[in-house]
Scaffold this motif. Structure first.
Motif, PDB file in Angstrom:
ATOM      1  N   ASP A 298      36.633  36.987  36.817  1.00 48.67           N
ATOM      2  CA  ASP A 298      37.838  37.074  37.654  1.00 48.67           C
ATOM      3  C   ASP A 298      38.360  35.716  38.087  1.00 48.67           C
ATOM      4  N   LEU A 299      37.515  34.698  38.038  1.00 50.01           N
ATOM      5  CA  LEU A 299      37.849  33.397  38.616  1.00 50.01           C
ATOM      6  C   LEU A 299      39.135  32.781  38.050  1.00 50.01           C
ATOM      7  N   PRO A 300      39.392  32.832  36.716  1.00 47.15           N
ATOM      8  CA  PRO A 300      40.617  32.189  36.199  1.00 47.15           C
ATOM      9  C   PRO A 300      41.912  32.888  36.602  1.00 47.15           C
ATOM     10  N   PHE A 301      41.804  34.107  37.174  1.00 44.72           N
ATOM     11  CA  PHE A 301      43.018  34.911  37.385  1.00 44.72           C
ATOM     12  C   PHE A 301      43.356  35.142  38.856  1.00 44.72           C
ATOM     13  N   ILE A 302      42.577  34.581  39.780  1.00 46.06           N
ATOM     14  CA  ILE A 302      42.772  34.985  41.179  1.00 46.06           C
ATOM     15  C   ILE A 302      44.083  34.466  41.769  1.00 46.06           C
ATOM     16  N   PHE A 303      44.710  33.467  41.111  1.00 49.59           N
ATOM     17  CA  PHE A 303      46.018  33.003  41.582  1.00 49.59           C
ATOM     18  C   PHE A 303      47.170  33.734  40.898  1.00 49.59           C
ATOM     19  N   ASP A 304      46.844  34.672  40.000  1.00 50.04           N
ATOM     20  CA  ASP A 304      47.882  35.450  39.343  1.00 50.04           C
ATOM     21  C   ASP A 304      48.426  36.511  40.292  1.00 50.04           C
ATOM     22  N   LYS A 305      49.715  36.724  40.200  1.00 45.97           N
ATOM     23  CA  LYS A 305      50.356  37.713  41.074  1.00 45.97           C
ATOM     24  C   LYS A 305      49.843  39.112  40.778  1.00 45.97           C
ATOM     25  N   PHE A 306      49.506  39.848  41.824  1.00 48.06           N
ATOM     26  CA  PHE A 306      49.041  41.237  41.783  1.00 48.06           C
ATOM     27  C   PHE A 306      47.624  41.388  41.214  1.00 48.06           C
ATOM     28  N   TYR A 307      46.924  40.267  40.992  1.00 50.01           N
ATOM     29  CA  TYR A 307      45.542  40.383  40.513  1.00 50.01           C
ATOM     30  C   TYR A 307      44.617  40.519  41.720  1.00 50.01           C
ATOM     31  N   ARG A 308      43.755  41.522  41.673  1.00 49.33           N
ATOM     32  CA  ARG A 308      42.867  41.793  42.794  1.00 49.33           C
ATOM     33  C   ARG A 308      41.419  41.837  42.318  1.00 49.33           C
ATOM     34  N   VAL A 309      40.532  41.357  43.174  1.00 45.34           N
ATOM     35  CA  VAL A 309      39.103  41.319  42.861  1.00 45.34           C
ATOM     36  C   VAL A 309      38.411  42.451  43.606  1.00 45.34           C
ATOM     37  N   GLU A 310      37.598  43.191  42.892  1.00 47.17           N
ATOM     38  CA  GLU A 310      36.895  44.322  43.498  1.00 47.17           C
ATOM     39  C   GLU A 310      35.792  43.829  44.424  1.00 47.17           C
ATOM     40  N   ARG A 311      35.686  44.442  45.573  1.00 45.45           N
ATOM     41  CA  ARG A 311      34.635  44.074  46.529  1.00 45.45           C
ATOM     42  C   ARG A 311      33.313  44.654  46.097  1.00 45.45           C
ATOM     43  N   LYS A 312      32.225  43.888  46.331  1.00 44.09           N
ATOM     44  CA  LYS A 312      30.899  44.357  45.945  1.00 44.09           C
ATOM     45  C   LYS A 312      30.377  45.428  46.892  1.00 44.09           C
ATOM     46  N   ASP A 313      30.854  45.394  48.136  1.00 44.67           N
ATOM     47  CA  ASP A 313      30.351  46.354  49.130  1.00 44.67           C
ATOM     48  C   ASP A 313      31.227  47.588  49.233  1.00 44.67           C
ATOM     49  N   SER A 314      32.253  47.684  48.390  1.00 42.09           N
ATOM     50  CA  SER A 314      33.167  48.824  48.480  1.00 42.09           C
ATOM     51  C   SER A 314      33.856  49.033  47.141  1.00 42.09           C
ATOM     52  N   ASN A 315      34.119  50.297  46.824  1.00 42.78           N
ATOM     53  CA  ASN A 315      34.850  50.611  45.599  1.00 42.78           C
ATOM     54  C   ASN A 315      36.342  50.418  45.769  1.00 42.78           C
ATOM     55  N   GLU A 316      36.774  50.241  47.009  1.00 45.67           N
ATOM     56  CA  GLU A 316      38.198  50.070  47.289  1.00 45.67           C
ATOM     57  C   GLU A 316      38.614  48.624  47.047  1.00 45.67           C
ATOM     58  N   ILE A 317      39.738  48.442  46.389  1.00 45.54           N
ATOM     59  CA  ILE A 317      40.297  47.108  46.169  1.00 45.54           C
ATOM     60  C   ILE A 317      41.427  46.912  47.169  1.00 45.54           C
TER      61      ILE A 317
END
Length: 422
Positions: free
Chosen positions: A360-379
């Protein structure tokens, strides 16, 4: 048409491809001329040698005048001006054409002065499969007596087949041009739809702000009324309305800010900002938002003054720290440090979170790109906060980067020394 950078690149790309195609067509024409001249020279030299052999057989002196006349492409009249035999002529023609490696079908006819007619000789095929003969294709020449005519029926086809690789390259270039034009058409069409979509989203979020502001005003007023404060359940429900309205208002502000940045509507109003004051305000608002204990350690010894847009600079710091708090499962600890060199000062925000997966690291500045949380299935969120951060940094002429470290995630903002003073 408005000539922005994209339109200029499209026009340059189009003319570059057209220029290459024109150059290829020029080379193709030159190759065609060269091929035609080469074949004509082979035919002329071969026929000249045939005439010389006939004179040698007849033990006659070879005249100095040119005996070969080209009537049209692929049709020649050879004035022997001496007697010769049909079978000897055919043998010499085959031999001399083979010497110059002229692999062409040919047919010939000999003028018979006794009957005053052209007598058809034979059709000689290069591949052993003769095509249709053309006995009526030979015409008399009233000024000559001892001569023969030779015809190459497939010479024009040979011109084109010998340039096969040039035709392939030309076809590929035309195909590239067609694909390029079609791709540009689709891209411009998609850009138009994207602009319409962004306008719709921006208009929609603007329309949301008025009723949302009314809800917040009414809810805050109601929350102070005695009937509500005396009823814990109603107070709790009303507080939920206020919190969720504030959260929705925050999302709307993010969408509007990013929409302005994408459409280049942001006009920076740069002033001198004290970094420590901005950091204190961000910490206070993050604590109110998340209702968690947040530890922010400022290791910067200097009290930096930064030349930037105050509103957007606050949003940059808030988004970075807000993400650190949101994705840290334990009590958030954020350490801020600075490194200086001759050209830049780099501010680094180090958290104690789990970091970001490498994929996920190369894309986190892309618009609408979201990283899934490890402690939750909700993004969570819309994936526009960090995209906004990068856009604002670019407008200031700064660089923003992120990397995983042994302790968590580190955001770095590289600021020109012209914009920061200690």
């Amino acid at each position: 048409m408005k000539f922005n950078k994209l339109n200029i690149l499209i026009v340059i790309g189009f003319f570059a491809i057209v220029g290459v195609i024109i150059m290829q067509l020029f080379l193709l024409n030159q190759a065609f001329i060269f091929e035609k001249k080469e074949i004509d020279d082979k035919i002329h030299f071969a026929l000249q040698d045939v005439v010389e052999k006939i004179y040698l057989d007849n033990q006659s002196d070879l005249p100095l005048t040119n005996k070969i006349q080209k009537v049209t492409d692929g049709y020649y009249i050879v004035n022997v001006d001496d007697v010769f035999e049909n079978n000897i002529l055919e043998h010499y023609l085959k031999t001399e054409f083979e010497k110059v490696k002229l692999d062409l079908d040919f047919e010939y006819a000999i003028y018979n002065c006794g009957t005053d007619h052209m007598v058809y000789g034979n059709y000689i095929s290069a591949d052993g499969k003769p095509d249709k003969k053309c006995e009526d294709c030979f015409t008399k020449d009233i000024d000559l007596i001892y001569y023969f005519a030779i015809r190459f029926p497939n010479i024009k086809q040979n011109y084109f087949t010998s340039l096969q690789q040039y035709w392939v390259f030309t076809f590929v270039l035309f195909l590239v041009l067609i694909i390029y034009v079609y791709s540009v058409f689709l891209m411009l069409k998609q850009k138009h739809y994207t602009a319409l979509q962004n306008d719709f989203i921006n208009n929609m979020t603007h329309e949301f702000k008025t009723p949302l502001a009314s809800i917040l005003i009414a809810s805050n007023y109601a929350n102070k009324q005695k009937e509500i404060t005396d009823n814990p359940k109603l107070s709790k429900y009303l507080q939920i309305i206020i919190d969720q309205s504030n959260k929705l208002n925050h999302h709307i502000e993010q969408i509007l800010s990013l929409g302005k940045a994408d459409s280049n509507q942001i006009r920076l109003q740069k002033t001198k900002i004290e970094f420590n004051k901005t950091l204190s305000l961000v910490k206070e608002n993050c604590t109110l938002k998340h209702q968690r204990e947040i530890t922010i350690t400022n290791q910067i010894s200097k009290n930096y003054t930064i030349v930037a847009d105050a509103f957007h600079f606050y949003n940059i710091i808030f988004n970075i720290i807000d993400n650190a708090v949101k994705y840290t499962t334990q009590d958030p600890e954020i350490t801020i440090s600075a490194a200086e060199n001759e050209k830049y000062t780099t501010l680094t925000f180090q958290d104690n979170g789990p970091g970001i997966p490498t994929k996920d690291l190369p894309f986190i500045f892309d618009k609408f790109y979201r990283v899934e949380r490890k402690d939750s299935n909700e993004i969570e969120g819309f994936g526009i906060g960090l995209s906004y951060v990068k856009k604002i940094c670019e407008l200031h002429g700064w660089k923003v980067s992120v990397k995983n470290t042994a302790n968590g995630l580190a955001f770095s903002i590289q600021i020109s020394n012209n914009d920061i003073h200690g």
